[in-house]
Motif scaffolding. Structure first.
Motif: not given
Length: 260
Positions: A206, A211-212, A241, A244, A246
């Protein structure tokens, strides 16, 4: 917030190719996967071609034909010499990436060879990503050249790390040394396929990629580990996580829009 299951295998029948290294005892129906998704509040997912079916992507295509293409996609397996018509048929069916399953000593394509370069050109032309399932020590030496091929590269299962210390792990070290990691994505999936706690490795990934560049997958139906885990158990690992998102990665890799 994780909203997408980027790694599941769906097959209504078990009809393995000759030489399959593993054949499950039962099928993995689409309806069961969708029920798991609903129970976890997920909004969509990707069906990944399972190894025992080889390059016969008909189960994947049949499942995608029943699904909302604005929420679901596929990742298939094709030979390096796949022709344009076959590849276009799969793209039309909803395939957004191609997988190389190279674990357990399978031959790694020579990246600079003409055949491989023609294959990668076909992926670029169709905006398809390349997904790689390969043990970290074998993956690390080829990662730099793969990351320079102009296709998005998705690494399965945390990169299958080999060292409990991420600072000493070949895959993590290779990621940290990349001059340009912008093509690289990693799937946080199947932690149980690594014989030690991969939380430190996940945290390092990460920090290295942001995160992307992280997506989550259930690895359902957890082939070879069906008796030791479950969908709800692997989903619970996402709590670590929970910060995050996504959405950006799913949009880039699968052409699926999720709310931010």
């Amino acid at each position: 917030m994780i909203q997408f299951d980027c790694h599941a295998h769906v097959y209504e029948t078990v009809a393995a190719i000759d030489g399959a290294r593993y054949v499950p005892a039962r099928n993995a129906p689409l309806a069961a996967w969708l029920a798991h998704q609903e129970s976890c509040g997920l909004k969509g997912g990707a069906i990944v071609q399972v190894s025992f079916l080889g390059c016969d992507n008909s189960e994947m295509c049949a499942a995608l034909a029943k699904l909302d293409r604005s929420r679901f996609a596929g990742v298939g397996v094709v030979p390096l010499d796949v022709d344009d018509a076959q590849l276009d048929h799969l793209v039309g069916a909803g395939m957004r990436g191609v997988r190389w399953n190279l674990v357990r000593g399978a031959a790694i394509p020579e990246i600079e060879a003409d055949l491989t370069q023609r294959f990668l050109s076909k992926l670029r032309d169709r905006d398809l990503h390349l997904e790689l399932h390969l043990e970290g020590p074998r993956l690390a030496p080829i990662l730099p050249v793969l990351a320079e091929q102009g296709v998005n590269l998705v690494i399965d299962h945390f990169g299958l790390p080999s060292d409990p210390d991420p600072k000493s792990d070949p895959f993590i070290r290779s990621v940290s040394a990349l001059a340009d990691p912008s093509a690289l994505y990693v799937k946080f999936a199947a932690h149980y396929r690594t014989p030690f706690d991969i939380t430190p490795h996940a945290n390092d990934l990460i920090s290295l990629l942001s995160e992307d560049r992280i997506v989550w997958g259930s690895d359902w139906p957890h082939t070879q580990h069906e008796q030791s885990t479950s969908y709800s158990e692997v989903w619970a690992r996402c709590e670590g996580w929970s910060n995050l998102s996504d959405a950006a990665a799913v949009r880039s890799l699968y052409a699926i829009g999720l709310s931010e």
